[in-house]
Design a protein around this motif. Structure first.
Motif, PDB file in Angstrom:
ATOM      1  N   ALA A 114      31.959  42.880  26.866  1.00  0.00           N
ATOM      2  CA  ALA A 114      32.352  44.444  26.851  1.00  0.00           C
ATOM      3  C   ALA A 114      33.722  44.613  27.011  1.00  0.00           C
ATOM      4  CB  ALA A 114      31.349  45.016  27.764  1.00  0.00           C
ATOM      5  N   THR A 115      34.136  43.926  27.979  1.00  0.00           N
ATOM      6  CA  THR A 115      35.711  44.148  28.327  1.00  0.00           C
ATOM      7  C   THR A 115      36.494  43.690  27.372  1.00  0.00           C
ATOM      8  OG1 THR A 115      35.886  42.231  29.747  1.00  0.00           O
ATOM      9  CG2 THR A 115      35.261  44.317  30.917  1.00  0.00           C
ATOM     10  N   LYS A 116      36.201  42.738  26.508  1.00  0.00           N
ATOM     11  CA  LYS A 116      36.998  42.441  25.399  1.00  0.00           C
ATOM     12  C   LYS A 116      37.029  43.459  24.158  1.00  0.00           C
ATOM     13  CE  LYS A 116      37.777  38.606  22.401  1.00  0.00           C
ATOM     14  NZ  LYS A 116      38.233  37.417  23.106  1.00  0.00           N
ATOM     15  N   LYS A 117      35.822  44.337  24.161  1.00  0.00           N
ATOM     16  CA  LYS A 117      35.820  45.214  23.327  1.00  0.00           C
ATOM     17  C   LYS A 117      36.467  46.438  23.788  1.00  0.00           C
ATOM     18  CE  LYS A 117      32.073  43.824  20.365  1.00  0.00           C
ATOM     19  NZ  LYS A 117      30.802  44.230  19.868  1.00  0.00           N
ATOM     20  N   GLU A 118      36.351  46.800  24.836  1.00  0.00           N
ATOM     21  CA  GLU A 118      36.512  47.974  25.636  1.00  0.00           C
ATOM     22  C   GLU A 118      37.094  47.773  27.115  1.00  0.00           C
ATOM     23  OE1 GLU A 118      37.848  51.379  25.802  1.00  0.00           O
ATOM     24  OE2 GLU A 118      36.756  51.240  24.233  1.00  0.00           O
ATOM     25  N   PRO A 119      38.408  47.082  27.237  1.00  0.00           N
ATOM     26  CA  PRO A 119      38.628  46.750  28.824  1.00  0.00           C
ATOM     27  C   PRO A 119      38.679  48.023  29.788  1.00  0.00           C
ATOM     28  CG  PRO A 119      40.468  46.496  27.068  1.00  0.00           C
ATOM     29  CD  PRO A 119      39.473  47.100  26.254  1.00  0.00           C
ATOM     30  N   THR A 120      38.813  49.472  29.109  1.00  0.00           N
ATOM     31  CA  THR A 120      38.778  49.976  30.380  1.00  0.00           C
ATOM     32  C   THR A 120      37.219  50.599  31.061  1.00  0.00           C
ATOM     33  OG1 THR A 120      38.250  51.897  28.233  1.00  0.00           O
ATOM     34  CG2 THR A 120      40.466  51.619  29.019  1.00  0.00           C
ATOM     35  N   LEU A 121      36.389  49.709  30.588  1.00  0.00           N
ATOM     36  CA  LEU A 121      34.962  49.819  31.386  1.00  0.00           C
ATOM     37  C   LEU A 121      35.327  49.211  32.791  1.00  0.00           C
ATOM     38  CD1 LEU A 121      32.501  48.305  28.629  1.00  0.00           C
ATOM     39  CD2 LEU A 121      32.499  50.529  29.725  1.00  0.00           C
ATOM     40  N   ALA A 122      36.444  48.349  32.827  1.00  0.00           N
ATOM     41  CA  ALA A 122      36.518  47.880  34.094  1.00  0.00           C
ATOM     42  C   ALA A 122      36.794  48.815  35.220  1.00  0.00           C
ATOM     43  CB  ALA A 122      37.776  46.878  34.124  1.00  0.00           C
ATOM     44  N   THR A 123      36.453  48.243  36.426  1.00  0.00           N
ATOM     45  CA  THR A 123      36.713  48.881  37.858  1.00  0.00           C
ATOM     46  C   THR A 123      37.420  48.186  38.666  1.00  0.00           C
ATOM     47  OG1 THR A 123      34.531  48.216  38.865  1.00  0.00           O
ATOM     48  CG2 THR A 123      34.385  50.520  37.308  1.00  0.00           C
ATOM     49  N   GLU A 124      37.851  48.703  39.556  1.00  0.00           N
ATOM     50  CA  GLU A 124      38.606  47.737  40.633  1.00  0.00           C
ATOM     51  C   GLU A 124      37.528  47.042  41.507  1.00  0.00           C
ATOM     52  OE1 GLU A 124      41.294  48.425  44.690  1.00  0.00           O
ATOM     53  OE2 GLU A 124      41.316  50.045  43.154  1.00  0.00           O
ATOM     54  N   ASP A 125      36.448  47.343  41.585  1.00  0.00           N
ATOM     55  CA  ASP A 125      35.323  46.700  42.369  1.00  0.00           C
ATOM     56  C   ASP A 125      34.820  45.290  41.246  1.00  0.00           C
ATOM     57  OD1 ASP A 125      34.962  48.076  44.289  1.00  0.00           O
ATOM     58  OD2 ASP A 125      33.234  49.432  43.519  1.00  0.00           O
ATOM     59  N   LEU A 126      35.054  45.707  39.849  1.00  0.00           N
ATOM     60  CA  LEU A 126      34.658  44.488  38.901  1.00  0.00           C
ATOM     61  C   LEU A 126      35.902  43.511  39.027  1.00  0.00           C
ATOM     62  CD1 LEU A 126      33.363  43.023  36.722  1.00  0.00           C
ATOM     63  CD2 LEU A 126      34.787  44.357  35.189  1.00  0.00           C
ATOM     64  N   PHE A 127      37.072  43.853  39.066  1.00  0.00           N
ATOM     65  CA  PHE A 127      38.124  42.955  39.452  1.00  0.00           C
ATOM     66  C   PHE A 127      37.889  42.015  40.449  1.00  0.00           C
ATOM     67  CE2 PHE A 127      42.653  41.519  40.015  1.00  0.00           C
ATOM     68  CZ  PHE A 127      42.752  41.112  38.742  1.00  0.00           C
ATOM     69  N   ILE A 128      37.699  42.898  41.568  1.00  0.00           N
ATOM     70  CA  ILE A 128      37.421  42.032  43.002  1.00  0.00           C
ATOM     71  C   ILE A 128      36.443  41.130  42.772  1.00  0.00           C
ATOM     72  CG2 ILE A 128      36.866  42.485  45.269  1.00  0.00           C
ATOM     73  CD1 ILE A 128      38.287  45.020  45.179  1.00  0.00           C
ATOM     74  N   TYR A 129      35.200  41.636  42.177  1.00  0.00           N
ATOM     75  CA  TYR A 129      34.170  40.619  42.002  1.00  0.00           C
ATOM     76  C   TYR A 129      34.276  39.396  41.243  1.00  0.00           C
ATOM     77  CZ  TYR A 129      29.507  38.755  41.022  1.00  0.00           C
ATOM     78  OH  TYR A 129      28.494  38.138  40.753  1.00  0.00           O
ATOM     79  N   VAL A 130      35.226  39.522  40.050  1.00  0.00           N
ATOM     80  CA  VAL A 130      35.495  38.249  39.273  1.00  0.00           C
ATOM     81  C   VAL A 130      36.486  37.509  40.070  1.00  0.00           C
ATOM     82  CG1 VAL A 130      34.442  39.066  37.136  1.00  0.00           C
ATOM     83  CG2 VAL A 130      36.850  39.824  37.549  1.00  0.00           C
ATOM     84  N   THR A 131      37.361  37.875  40.614  1.00  0.00           N
ATOM     85  CA  THR A 131      38.564  37.216  41.308  1.00  0.00           C
ATOM     86  C   THR A 131      37.706  36.455  42.275  1.00  0.00           C
ATOM     87  OG1 THR A 131      40.294  39.099  41.052  1.00  0.00           O
ATOM     88  CG2 THR A 131      40.376  37.551  43.046  1.00  0.00           C
ATOM     89  N   LYS A 132      36.856  36.906  43.009  1.00  0.00           N
ATOM     90  CA  LYS A 132      35.956  35.981  43.873  1.00  0.00           C
ATOM     91  C   LYS A 132      35.197  34.960  43.241  1.00  0.00           C
ATOM     92  CE  LYS A 132      35.518  39.457  47.691  1.00  0.00           C
ATOM     93  NZ  LYS A 132      34.855  40.595  48.314  1.00  0.00           N
ATOM     94  N   ALA A 133      34.712  35.504  42.038  1.00  0.00           N
ATOM     95  CA  ALA A 133      33.972  34.689  41.432  1.00  0.00           C
ATOM     96  C   ALA A 133      34.587  33.310  40.863  1.00  0.00           C
ATOM     97  CB  ALA A 133      33.106  35.293  40.231  1.00  0.00           C
ATOM     98  N   LEU A 134      35.832  33.330  40.716  1.00  0.00           N
ATOM     99  CA  LEU A 134      36.876  32.391  40.252  1.00  0.00           C
ATOM    100  C   LEU A 134      36.512  31.094  41.153  1.00  0.00           C
ATOM    101  CD1 LEU A 134      40.130  34.206  39.465  1.00  0.00           C
ATOM    102  CD2 LEU A 134      38.454  33.017  37.945  1.00  0.00           C
ATOM    103  N   LYS A 135      36.137  31.408  42.660  1.00  0.00           N
ATOM    104  CA  LYS A 135      36.015  30.086  43.415  1.00  0.00           C
ATOM    105  C   LYS A 135      34.636  29.731  43.491  1.00  0.00           C
ATOM    106  CE  LYS A 135      39.424  31.661  46.914  1.00  0.00           C
ATOM    107  NZ  LYS A 135      39.584  32.023  48.218  1.00  0.00           N
ATOM    108  N   ASP A 136      33.545  30.156  42.565  1.00  0.00           N
ATOM    109  CA  ASP A 136      32.275  29.811  42.607  1.00  0.00           C
ATOM    110  C   ASP A 136      32.290  28.245  42.148  1.00  0.00           C
ATOM    111  OD1 ASP A 136      29.477  31.506  42.047  1.00  0.00           O
ATOM    112  OD2 ASP A 136      29.341  29.469  41.157  1.00  0.00           O
TER     113      ASP A 136
END
Length: 172
Positions: free
Chosen positions: A57-79
């Motif tokens: 979805a964000t590849k087609k429409e990056p503006t869907l992203a929220t700050e919460d999403l950014f925080i989530y995926v940043t943490k998920a990098l450590k999964d």
């Protein structure tokens, strides 16, 4: 059909799950926050599929992203799950330009994943780091020499090319 039903239905292939959920996000039929809440309690493969749908979805429409999403995926990098790492890195690459002042934690986690044994994790990290470099923020002072060093050591041509393309654009 609900998220629960999509994941319980074994006849639905992973790519179809990704595109279906991704389209729900794009059509505002599913809020990202709801998907992230659902993702929290899923096994690694389903969690990765949810993040891949966000990447779709964000590849087609990056503006869907929220700050919460950014925080989530940043943490998920450590999964521990490689697919969660690489899908999260791709999301960051898609949306970094929207949150240029929030990149430090993501950069640190991406740099750590840039040394991962898995080629796809390294490629996705290279993609995200390249997108961040191209933003030409103050982060580049520290990031540029680190990326150059990683690029020197990288043996996979696909991963290396991601870095080289970004370095070329940044140095123009």
């Amino acid at each position: 059909m609900t998220l629960e039903e999509i994941f319980k239905d074994k006849s639905i292939k992973a790519k179809t799950k990704v595109s279906t959920i991704g389209e729900w996000l794009l059509n505002n039929e599913l809020p990202i926050e709801e998907l992230l809440a659902y993702t929290e309690n899923q096994k690694a493969t389903d969690k990765a599929t949810c993040i891949e749908a966000i990447e779709y979805a964000t590849k087609k429409e990056p503006t869907l992203a929220t700050e919460d999403l950014f925080i989530y995926v940043t943490k998920a990098l450590k999964d521990t799950e490689p697919r969660v790492k690489w899908e999260s890195a791709k999301v960051i690459g898609n949306i970094a330009k929207l949150l240029p002042t929030h990149l430090l934690d993501a950069i640190n986690n991406l740099l750590s994943n840039a040394e991962h044994s898995g080629t796809v994790v390294r490629w996705a990290s290279a993609y995200a780091l390249a997108e961040i470099l191209k933003l030409k923020t103050d982060n580049n002072k520290k990031l540029l020499p680190k990326v150059e060093a990683i690029c020197e050591k990288e043996e996979d041509n696909g991963v290396k090319k991601k870095y080289l393309d970004a370095l070329k654009k940044v140095k123009k």
